[in-house]
Design an enzyme around this catalytic site. Structure first.
Site, PDB file in Angstrom:
ATOM      1  N   HIS A 130       0.872  -1.180   0.000  1.00 54.89           N
ATOM      2  CA  HIS A 130       0.000   0.000   0.000  1.00 54.89           C
ATOM      3  C   HIS A 130       0.902   1.222   0.000  1.00 54.89           C
ATOM      4  O   HIS A 130       1.721   1.407   0.891  1.00 54.89           O
ATOM      5  CB  HIS A 130      -0.925   0.028   1.218  1.00 54.89           C
ATOM      6  N   CYS A 131       0.744   2.065  -1.022  1.00 54.83           N
ATOM      7  CA  CYS A 131       1.630   3.224  -1.189  1.00 54.83           C
ATOM      8  C   CYS A 131       0.916   4.505  -0.764  1.00 54.83           C
ATOM      9  O   CYS A 131      -0.083   4.896  -1.391  1.00 54.83           O
ATOM     10  CB  CYS A 131       2.073   3.333  -2.649  1.00 54.83           C
ATOM     11  N   PRO A 132       1.393   5.179   0.284  1.00 58.51           N
ATOM     12  CA  PRO A 132       0.738   6.430   0.722  1.00 58.51           C
ATOM     13  C   PRO A 132       0.870   7.553  -0.296  1.00 58.51           C
ATOM     14  O   PRO A 132       0.038   8.462  -0.318  1.00 58.51           O
ATOM     15  CB  PRO A 132       1.478   6.766   2.024  1.00 58.51           C
ATOM     16  N   ASN A 190      -1.957   6.920  -2.418  1.00 54.48           N
ATOM     17  CA  ASN A 190      -3.151   6.623  -1.624  1.00 54.48           C
ATOM     18  C   ASN A 190      -3.931   5.451  -2.221  1.00 54.48           C
ATOM     19  O   ASN A 190      -5.156   5.510  -2.390  1.00 54.48           O
ATOM     20  CB  ASN A 190      -4.064   7.862  -1.524  1.00 54.48           C
ATOM     21  N   ASN A 191      -3.213   4.409  -2.546  1.00 55.83           N
ATOM     22  CA  ASN A 191      -3.829   3.248  -3.173  1.00 55.83           C
ATOM     23  C   ASN A 191      -2.951   2.019  -2.958  1.00 55.83           C
ATOM     24  O   ASN A 191      -1.759   2.141  -2.663  1.00 55.83           O
ATOM     25  CB  ASN A 191      -4.014   3.492  -4.672  1.00 55.83           C
TER      26      ASN A 191
END
Length: 288
Positions: free
Chosen positions: A151-153, A156-157
């Site tokens: 999950h990549c901040p 945001n996905n």
């Protein structure tokens, strides 16, 4: 205490802060390069035009791949991986050993080859589905994600089956965007630094633009190199840290098909589309 849905709403809103930050930095870099550097600083029109053409090429591909990564909804398991109503009711009544027997019967005929560390069928209690191979539950997205990488901040996905190609292209084009800016700004950075150019309002933008571009390039280069290695091995970030467990034990190369097929797994069969953030994978549910 605030209601649960209010806290959830606040959490989702705050999750967009890194994306807003990236877009503000990119927006400023566009202004600094196009207006302050090309329009106000570079005197040669031919040089100015050539810089602007290449800059906009990288800029468009960077923004395109970035927003495709953000907007692509994570792919989740299909209905065939859900327990039937009778099986679900029976599962909830039984203890752990009996529950595994139910899951093993339900998994017969499903394309599932991986197991938990103890050899059990992988089942998500939260989503109530038998997990397909390479599928993991993301607590942030609150769903099971197919071929989940992480999950990549910054987008945001969840990065996974539906958008991994876009994520790799986003890293590639952001790196090219940064290195092009740093390379073309360098001579004017030196001129401003050594006072060979007049001390105008463009000086701050040009000096800061070089430092920001160089800093982001160095940080993205290591991440991009790591994901190229993962593509070549047909592994996810999760699998690189914890080898998938099959019926005969853990195997870190369990999904590898050979380098060329591993690349095709991510970018698709048609090489002419590899450099574009569009769906090109054969059998991708988004293409059906």
């Amino acid at each position: 205490m605030a209601p649960h849905h209010v806290l959830k709403c606040c959490q989702r809103s705050l999750a967009w802060i890194p994306v807003i930050f990236i877009n503000l930095v990119v927006g400023w870099s566009y202004y600094a390069y196009v207006v302050e550097l090309c329009i106000f600083t570079i005197p040669n029109n031919a040089e100015k035009i050539s810089y602007l053409v290449v800059f906009h090429l990288f800029f468009i591909m960077f923004i395109w791949s970035y927003w495709k990564t953000i907007c692509s909804r994570p792919a989740s398991p299909s209905k065939e991986f859900c327990l039937a109503k009778v099986e679900k009711e029976q599962y909830e009544k039984e203890q752990s050993d009996a529950q595994q027997d139910i899951l093993k019967k339900a998994a017969i005929g499903l394309p599932v080859y991986t197991r938990t560390g103890t050899g059990a069928v992988r089942y998500c209690e939260h989503c109530q589905v038998i997990k397909p191979d390479r599928c993991h539950h993301c607590s942030t997205c609150d769903m099971c994600v197919l071929k989940m990488d992480h999950h990549c901040p910054w987008v945001n996905n969840c990065v996974g089956f539906s958008n991994y190609k876009f994520f790799v292209l986003f890293l590639a084009y952001s790196m090219l965007y940064c290195v092009f800016i740093a390379a073309t700004v360098l001579q004017y950075f030196i001129k401003f630094w050594t006072n060979q150019l007049p001390d105008t309002h463009a000086k701050f933008h040009v000096l800061f633009l070089f430092f920001v571009a160089a800093m982001f390039f160095i940080s993205i280069l290591s991440l991009f190199s790591y994901h190229l290695w993962l593509v070549g091995k047909n592994r996810t970030t999760i699998e690189a840290f914890r080898a998938p467990v099959f019926r005969n034990g853990p195997d870190k190369n369990g999904f590898s098909l050979g380098f060329s097929r591993n690349v095709v797994e991510v970018f698709g069969d048609q090489k002419k589309y590899w450099m574009f953030p569009i769906y090109t994978r054969t059998g991708c549910s988004y293409d059906r």
